[in-house]
Design an enzyme around this catalytic site. Structure first.
Site, PDB file in Angstrom:
ATOM      1  CD  GLU A  46      75.732  58.199  36.169  1.00  0.00           C
ATOM      2  OE1 GLU A  46      74.592  58.267  35.718  1.00  0.00           O
ATOM      3  OE2 GLU A  46      76.735  58.355  35.472  1.00  0.00           O
TER       4      GLU A  46
HETATM    5  C1  LIG Z   1      73.683  57.687  31.159  1.00  0.00           C
HETATM    6  N1  LIG Z   1      74.847  57.830  31.949  1.00  0.00           N
HETATM    7  C2  LIG Z   1      75.675  58.842  31.772  1.00  0.00           C
HETATM    8  N2  LIG Z   1      75.428  59.770  30.938  1.00  0.00           N
HETATM    9  N3  LIG Z   1      76.804  58.800  32.551  1.00  0.00           N
HETATM   10  C3  LIG Z   1      77.706  59.778  32.494  1.00  0.00           C
HETATM   11  O1  LIG Z   1      77.565  60.769  31.794  1.00  0.00           O
HETATM   12  N4  LIG Z   1      78.786  59.576  33.267  1.00  0.00           N
HETATM   13  C4  LIG Z   1      79.834  60.544  33.310  1.00  0.00           C
END
Ligand SMILES: CNC(=N)NC(=O)NC
Length: 324
Positions: A147
């Site tokens: 991410e």
């Molecule tokens: C704040 N990071 C997240 N919410 N990460 C995820 O939901 N990863 C699946």
């Protein structure tokens, strides 16, 4: 196509993994996270890990005496992985998780990282002399929850992940047992970090996070003004992800999971769906795309456990909704 995949490992004051493996309503557990990649600061060429309160202690020292950010020994997680697998659950080790220390500097470091996490966390092998943080417990695969990227990055943010997945597939092909690879993209298409890898390499499951971006969120699937900010009507981008996988991915049979927040504090704003709202959306897309719909992904086990409603955890409500 009624699986519940629930992340574990980052919950505050979380219960041990084995507690969640007593839950028959959970089928796949991605464990978070390998939050440091080998090319990052302080990594000294090794991946680094964090599993919250579930593993502490010392960091692995490389043969030339350098400290890494890899937790050397997590025996309780190893014990619980075996327990979970005995209950028929699949355990994946999740990479990334929003960490700022994620970045692949070259194809060779992508391949080397795949080799290392396979040797360290995959099936135990006689000739491996490196670290085995989970002991002889071997995970059933790896999840790419990419991410973010390191601030020093010079290349594209999606660089190297296709190479890493291909290398893992090469290693998997040498085994009798089945191993898995999943991706956990945001709901916007194309996902900046993962769409390149999804288009070139084989993923089994796509856990789309429909709880971080309002305009393509599950909430927008209920309320088509959510995230519109005065623009055109909004909607959950599940159909678009089906189209994207069918037209732009190396595995046209990849199962697409509806990723949801397991409690309001697991996300922000109006993103959280009540169990009733969630089941309403699940039923819609499960019947619309019976072969592509894999189930529901939930962020995160401790949020679900703390979100009891009518005597059941959120995850249990979702599992019942999937089976109804
Ligand atoms: C704040 N990071 C997240 N919410 N990460 C995820 O939901 N990863 C699946």
């Amino acid at each position: 196509n009624t699986n519940v995949a629930m992340y574990w490992g980052q919950g505050s004051d979380q219960k041990p993994l084995r507690y969640f493996c007593d839950e028959e309503s959970i089928d796949i557990i991605p464990i978070g996270f390998v939050n440091v990649f080998p090319d990052q600061k302080g990594a000294n060429g090794y991946p680094g890990t964090n599993f919250g309160n579930a593993c502490g202690g010392s960091y692995y020292k490389s043969p030339d005496g350098k400290e890494t950010r890899l937790l050397e020994s997590c025996p309780l997680i190893g014990r619980d992985i075996k327990y979970c697998q005995a209950q028929g659950k699949k355990i994946l080790l999740s990479l990334g998780g929003g960490s700022p220390d994620v970045y692949l500097a070259s194809d060779s470091s992508a391949k080397d990282m795949a080799d290392f996490i396979w040797a360290a966390f995959g099936p135990a092998k006689e000739d491996w002399e490196g670290p085995r943080p989970f002991g002889d417990a071997g995970v059933d695969g790896f999840d790419f929850d990419i991410e973010s990227e390191a601030d020093k990055i010079v290349g594209p943010v999606d660089f190297g992940y296709a190479t890493m997945v291909d290398r893992l597939r090469h290693l998997y092909d040498q085994e009798e047992a089945t191993y898995y690879i999943s991706a956990s993209p945001q709901c916007i298409i194309p996902d900046s970090h993962l769409s390149d890898a999804i288009s070139k390499s084989i993923f089994d499951f796509i856990f789309v996070q429909f709880y971080n971006t309002p305009s393509c969120s599950a909430r927008a699937g209920i309320d088509h003004s959510y995230g519109a900010y005065g623009g055109p009507a909004t909607d959950i981008s599940y159909d678009s992800w089906v189209d994207h996988v069918k037209t732009n991915s190396a595995n046209k049979e990849a199962k697409i999971y509806m990723g949801l927040a397991a409690a309001a504090p697991a996300t922000f704003g109006e993103m959280y769906l009540s169990p009733e709202e969630a089941v309403q959306l699940v039923e819609k897309f499960q019947s619309k795309w019976p072969t592509m719909f894999g189930g529901v992904m939930l962020w995160e086990a401790t949020f679900s456990e703390n979100n009891q409603y009518k005597g059941m955890s959120y995850g249990k409500h979702i599992k019942k909704g999937l089976e109804s």
